[in-house]
Design an enzyme around this catalytic site. Sequence first.
Site, PDB file in Angstrom:
ATOM      1  N   CYS A 184      -2.846  11.266   1.629  1.00  0.00           N
ATOM      2  CA  CYS A 184      -3.291  11.914   0.895  1.00  0.00           C
ATOM      3  C   CYS A 184      -4.489  12.087   1.583  1.00  0.00           C
ATOM      4  O   CYS A 184      -5.693  11.175   1.073  1.00  0.00           O
ATOM      5  CB  CYS A 184      -3.196  11.735  -0.207  1.00  0.00           C
ATOM      6  SG  CYS A 184      -4.118  11.740  -1.885  1.00  0.00           S
TER       7      CYS A 184
ATOM      8  N   CYS B  42       3.605  12.711  -8.861  1.00  0.00           N
ATOM      9  CA  CYS B  42       1.948  12.802  -8.225  1.00  0.00           C
ATOM     10  C   CYS B  42       1.346  14.539  -9.589  1.00  0.00           C
ATOM     11  O   CYS B  42       1.696  15.628  -9.758  1.00  0.00           O
ATOM     12  CB  CYS B  42       1.171  13.468  -7.103  1.00  0.00           C
ATOM     13  SG  CYS B  42      -0.349  13.411  -7.022  1.00  0.00           S
TER      14      CYS B  42
ATOM     15  N   CYS C 122       4.688  13.704   1.127  1.00  0.00           N
ATOM     16  CA  CYS C 122       4.557  12.175   0.357  1.00  0.00           C
ATOM     17  C   CYS C 122       5.622  11.492   0.661  1.00  0.00           C
ATOM     18  O   CYS C 122       6.044  12.770  -1.187  1.00  0.00           O
ATOM     19  CB  CYS C 122       3.145  13.199  -0.599  1.00  0.00           C
ATOM     20  SG  CYS C 122       2.565  11.002  -1.110  1.00  0.00           S
TER      21      CYS C 122
ATOM     22  N   GLU D 154     -10.770  -7.124   9.054  1.00  0.00           N
ATOM     23  CA  GLU D 154     -12.046  -6.252   7.746  1.00  0.00           C
ATOM     24  C   GLU D 154     -13.009  -6.435   7.607  1.00  0.00           C
ATOM     25  O   GLU D 154     -13.633  -5.290   6.580  1.00  0.00           O
ATOM     26  CB  GLU D 154     -10.288  -7.109   6.442  1.00  0.00           C
ATOM     27  CG  GLU D 154      -8.683  -6.917   5.855  1.00  0.00           C
ATOM     28  CD  GLU D 154      -9.124  -5.286   5.338  1.00  0.00           C
ATOM     29  OE1 GLU D 154      -9.839  -4.914   5.096  1.00  0.00           O
ATOM     30  OE2 GLU D 154      -7.730  -4.837   5.605  1.00  0.00           O
TER      31      GLU D 154
ATOM     32  N   TYR E 258     -13.116  -6.976  -2.339  1.00  0.00           N
ATOM     33  CA  TYR E 258     -12.428  -6.641  -1.839  1.00  0.00           C
ATOM     34  C   TYR E 258     -11.678  -7.222  -0.391  1.00  0.00           C
ATOM     35  O   TYR E 258     -10.530  -7.064  -0.277  1.00  0.00           O
ATOM     36  CB  TYR E 258     -13.094  -5.223  -1.339  1.00  0.00           C
ATOM     37  CG  TYR E 258     -11.708  -4.461  -0.455  1.00  0.00           C
ATOM     38  CD1 TYR E 258     -10.987  -3.574  -1.018  1.00  0.00           C
ATOM     39  CD2 TYR E 258     -12.142  -4.532   1.293  1.00  0.00           C
ATOM     40  CE1 TYR E 258     -10.024  -3.153  -0.312  1.00  0.00           C
ATOM     41  CE2 TYR E 258     -11.702  -4.010   1.658  1.00  0.00           C
ATOM     42  CZ  TYR E 258      -9.885  -3.818   1.507  1.00  0.00           C
ATOM     43  OH  TYR E 258      -9.765  -2.809   2.338  1.00  0.00           O
TER      44      TYR E 258
ATOM     45  N   ASP F 246      -9.473   0.552  -1.750  1.00  0.00           N
ATOM     46  CA  ASP F 246     -10.619   1.023  -0.517  1.00  0.00           C
ATOM     47  C   ASP F 246     -10.545   2.026  -0.840  1.00  0.00           C
ATOM     48  O   ASP F 246     -10.600   2.843  -2.312  1.00  0.00           O
ATOM     49  CB  ASP F 246     -10.297   0.868   0.712  1.00  0.00           C
ATOM     50  CG  ASP F 246      -9.130   1.494   1.172  1.00  0.00           C
ATOM     51  OD1 ASP F 246      -8.548   1.591   0.403  1.00  0.00           O
ATOM     52  OD2 ASP F 246      -8.800   1.662   2.097  1.00  0.00           O
TER      53      ASP F 246
ATOM     54  N   CYS G 290       0.895  17.257   0.818  1.00  0.00           N
ATOM     55  CA  CYS G 290       1.786  16.568  -0.264  1.00  0.00           C
ATOM     56  C   CYS G 290       3.205  16.879  -0.168  1.00  0.00           C
ATOM     57  O   CYS G 290       4.301  16.326  -0.969  1.00  0.00           O
ATOM     58  CB  CYS G 290       1.469  18.005  -1.232  1.00  0.00           C
ATOM     59  SG  CYS G 290      -0.592  17.589  -1.736  1.00  0.00           S
TER      60      CYS G 290
END
Length: 362
Positions: free
Chosen positions: A206, A222, A216, A53, A136, A154, A213
């Site tokens: 995405c 969406c 997804c 991270e 975060y 994020d 799409c």
Amino acid sequence: MRETVNAAGLPQPTAVDLLKWYDRHARDMPWRVSPAAQGAGARPDPYRIWLSEVMLQQTTVAAVTAYFQRFIARWPAVIDLASAEDADVMGEWAGLGYYARARNLLKCARVVVAEHDGQFPREHAALLKLPGIGPYTAAAISAIAFDAPEVVVDGNVERVMARLHDIHTPLPSAKPQLIAAATALTPLQRPGDYAQAVMDLGATICTPRNPACGICPWREPCVARMAGTAAELPKKTPKKAKPIRLGIAYVVQRSDGAILLERREDRGLLGGMLGWPGSDWAEEAPAPAPPLEADWQGLSEEARHTFTHFHLRLGIEIAQVGMDAAPSRGQFTPLSEFQPGHLPTVMRKVFDLSRGVLRGMG
């Protein structure tokens, strides 16, 4: 009773749908424990999650992977990293950028060993007290390493939430709205896998351009897909043009081949990293600041590099000096010990432009 449709008349997105997709399509990463492995009893290593991270802050997975593998091979546990020499860690970090991360990495490892018996704390609040860990990163460690229901947001998650809810408020003003949307979806069951699933969704489907799409797992709920606005989200406030700063790098080689290098102060840009002695970096031509008197020869090319807040253009001056040279700063490094790979990227660019003039460099 929970609503089954949202304000746009579409079905509500659920974490369950996304987790089903993640179980089949989770990316393979050296710091990640796959859903199948977790089902067999394996657990993520908090040290690896923390290290990844920190490395991934403002850096891509593709750029980080090789660095992570080298770090783990050399320092397989936090106690190993805590006892490492600063110069060795900074050298291994060279080229990854944002060097304050490497300095904080060492500070954090040493605090974990000294104050937490080598174990990362599980609680978000306790993680926030460690050097270099912000909201975060603390949320990511809590969720992924300890399966705590923390909200991890994020850039990928921001994009997914903006499109899922068709949020047109530009970033960074939209952050509270996007965090609220992410919070509403974060489940109590498998929150760590869910956090990684949303990030994977943003990274692989995405995507910023040409989102896929049609495949997804959240295509039905969406709102931006239905409205035809997915490709333009999230919107961002235009950034100001970056200024250009100028500087001079001085490349010195002694008659025995040794190279003059200096380690920058721990604070500031490139703090703690090796580099060439140089002038200040300023928006106007800086005053010359050679580390010694010599017959300086300027290269026709300059090293150019872009930092977060400015573009840098470094003129390059080269000198060959005798064994009695006494520089005002820096130290001569024997050619056999000189490792260009331990230079930060901008200093490596100076070396690449200079190597044809230096003896023994080919």
